[in-house]
Design an enzyme around this catalytic site. Sequence first.
Site, PDB file in Angstrom:
ATOM      1  CG  ASP A 383     -10.373  46.579  10.889  1.00 22.46           C
ATOM      2  OD1 ASP A 383      -9.709  46.248   9.533  1.00 22.46           O
ATOM      3  OD2 ASP A 383     -11.767  46.157  10.773  1.00 22.46           O
ATOM      4  CG  ASP A 687     -15.050  46.351   9.740  1.00 21.69           C
ATOM      5  OD1 ASP A 687     -15.082  46.290   8.811  1.00 21.69           O
ATOM      6  OD2 ASP A 687     -14.770  47.356  10.976  1.00 21.69           O
ATOM      7  CG  ASP A 691     -13.538  43.774   6.157  1.00 29.58           C
ATOM      8  OD1 ASP A 691     -12.696  43.526   5.262  1.00 29.58           O
ATOM      9  OD2 ASP A 691     -13.979  43.962   7.118  1.00 29.58           O
TER      10      ASP A 691
END
Length: 953
Positions: A383, A687, A691
């Site tokens: 990310d 997170d 996901d």
Amino acid sequence: MDNNLFDFVYRYLSQPQVWPWWVMSASIVLGIVSAWATWQVLQWRQTQRESQPKRAAKKAWHALDPEQVLVKLNASESGLAPAEVSKRQRRYGLNRLPESKSRSAILRFFGQFHNLLIYVLLIAALITYLIGHIVDSAVIVGVVLINGLIGFIQEGKAENALRAIRNMLSLQATVMRGGKQLSIAAEQLVPGDIVLLQSGDKVPADLRLLKCRNFRVQEAVLTGESLPVEKQVEAVERRVELGDRVSMAYSGTLVSSGQATGVVVASGGDTEIGLISALVAQVETLTTPLLKQLAHFGRWLTAAILLLATGTFLFGFFYRGYPMTEMFMAAVGLAVAAIPEGLPAIMTITLAIGVQRMADRHAIIRRLPAVETLGSVTVICSDKTGTLTRNEMTVGSVLTAEQSFSVSGVGYNSDGGFQCQQQAVEARNFPVLQELARAALLCNDAVLHETNGEWTLQGDPTEVALLAMALKAGLKIMPEREKWPRTDVIPFESEHRFMATLHHDHAGQGFTYIKGAPERLLEMCTKQRNGAEDGALDRDYWLEQMQALAQQGQRLLAIAIKEGGDGLRSLESDDLESGLTLLGVVGMIDPPRSEAIAAVRQCQQAGIVVKMITGDHADTAAAISSQLGLNGQGGVLAGHQIEDLSDAELRRTVGEVNIFARSSPEHKLRLVKALQANGHVVAMTGDGVNDAPALKRADVGTAMGQKGTEAAKEAAEMVLTDDNFASLAQAVVEGRTVYDNLKKSILFILPTSIGEALVIIAAVMLGEQLPITPVQILWINMITTVTLALTLGFEPSEEGIMLRPPRNPDEPLLTPLLVWRILFVSLIMLCGAFGLFLWEKWQGETIEHARTVAINTIVMFEIFYLFNSRKIEASIVNWRGVTGNRYVLLAVAILIVFQLAFTYLDALNHLFGTVAIDAEQWLPIILIAFTVLPLVEIEKLLIRVFKKPRRPT
Ligand code: ATP
């Protein structure tokens, strides 16, 4: 000599004077059988206990109305008062599940002896005893016991360490207490507490629901049902099953979507999950695929060695004409020597040390096999926000339809102001800017306030930054929120990428503020605010302006309003899909973490490709990734472009592209699959609740400890407590180190075992007396080898560890190089120890003396070879090579004391058949043993010179 074995045994055992032995031997056999039976019974009892619920069903909260529940619990929606909380905490205790009952201590202790080798040893002890070697037999039993005890203590320590690491991932809960919303440790919850839940949360206690909005909960942990269950506030039938009690949310289940408020009806061990102790007792076993493979290999090895030992016995007895008792001792010695007794324990401990080390560096392993997989990772998908960047947001620019402002001042406070065309301006003179700042303040769940010059903040950094901007625009947070109270909210979720709040003033006038990803909001807006007027949306203007900001690496967020909600009490996403008026766009600065830049570089050198998968704008992603040095040849691939590609096309594209923008959790899943289909081993960060599938699918799913949802953590193999990419890179280093250290332990232990076995075989072949007796071998294998090998688990990472390519997951643990090294060192040991033994005998020394010299030579070999084993290929002929691991030095010191006791203490001399040797005898022992050090170093040098340099791809 009697060549008829069976006849001999029969005649021997039928003599009256051996009858007491019969009784003794029968009791040892009985002992073995009862140890085995006790172990089986204890295990069966534990399974029985685990499978039975502790208590019957409790109060039917699900069948009561919310009001009745509140009355019964003496609670209210504004939460319990602090004094009441303390009172209840004293009464109900902490909201903690009963300590997970791992295998009981007795079971663990007996478990140490439940292994083929120990059975072989015990039988050997029995036979040794039968043929009159009572001391030897006692020593074997003693060593087995000591070894079991050490194993028991070490395993307990390793299990405790892992449990402590898991406890570091403590659960937080959002509660209402005394009219205030607070975030507290979930273990502080008491019955009567009001808990707020949203998607991704783990339900912290059993709750009766009071309010729900699209609330769905995944209850597989309790009911086995993997599809999320839609919940409601209305009471249900009293007699329904757990899975149908839809007015309840149970501890340990996961919120898959929506929000809810509930009141705690049961906490700690009284919860439904607390009642099912079997679930609680599920402690992960200390094993990984590699260890399982080794254990399997170990069983085959034991069987093969037993065959070899029998062969040697038969050869010695029938062909060489050795006395049977001596030959039996040789066979036992061979079996004991060749079986690497300490190896499984050393492996487990090395693994536990590695996991502990990772935890110290902010990476918590949830599933042990990940430790091994980390060393093979070839792609890391990370990310952006908070992982590669600092997540310290500052609003740097604001765009409205007519102006472009820059905002000064960094940090989460009110210092700073607005500039327009490089002139400082007062925000209050720009009504659209004012309105946008108010929207940013109201459509916001964060907290930011000042007391005595100290700023307190709570919530998502994006939202805190928006509050700071509103303060700079001259707004006051609390008065604004009181003036325009919030009637309803649609929280932000990465899936729909916006957040909306419905407000009404005290005269009942209503409107909705929406903030979210600009592309998403542009789809929903039809108008834009120009001064006091609304005009048609000039999409091109916005796209052009936004691109300019994004190219500077700013993170963009649009803010809009929908008016005319006077009679509206609740918000529905569908009603917001059109008719919105765009107020403006905010640009936020979120610089890359400097340590992430270094970590990306380190990964690239280690042959690991780093890819960024972000929900952010393509230009922002590209700007930030060029600062991080991870731009690939393929540019940026946006979420909608991923959707246009077939799986096969994605597989082809995914290799070239390193930046994926505006991507959603489904895209992440497709990307992992495509990368894996291309043969990659993928670590993926995440997170959000959505996901979870991608994290589960990835080889090393990595959840964020701070901003990650519980759903993501549950799905992940590893959790980063500091959300930092650098910690992930460090975990890879540690993963490689653990694997190296496992190899080093094998490389150290096996040559000792094989060396000893060769010494015995050579003696039998040459018709010599045994240079080492079985009990002496046990001393070496179970005391000295284990003490020394343990230190290799603490070996620090090798210097060039991140200059090597990732390990091929299919590569066998014992590579040809390792096999060669093991044989090479075994031969050196054979020549040294056996040679010195023969020399001593030729000098006319007693057999005990020659054996003492041989054993001390093997132990000294071990000491010198331990230094060689610190590095597989690199040289240790330097200061760090000798002193780099203080545990090695400590273990060597301890071992020298052990060896002196073994050689000079009367009691040990008696037990192990050793004798005191003269001081000058140590010189040849040390000199001969020392040869292993230069020989192995020369071998390493040759390998380094002749090995083809392997550069990372
Ligand atoms: P990454 O996926 O790398 O963490 P990100 O934080 O930008 O990046 P998301 O959290 O999915 O990804 O956010 C996507 C977009 O949604 C952001 O670029 C921003 O425009 C918008 N956004 C982020 N947080 C909020 C929020 N609290 N409220 C409204 N919109 C938000």
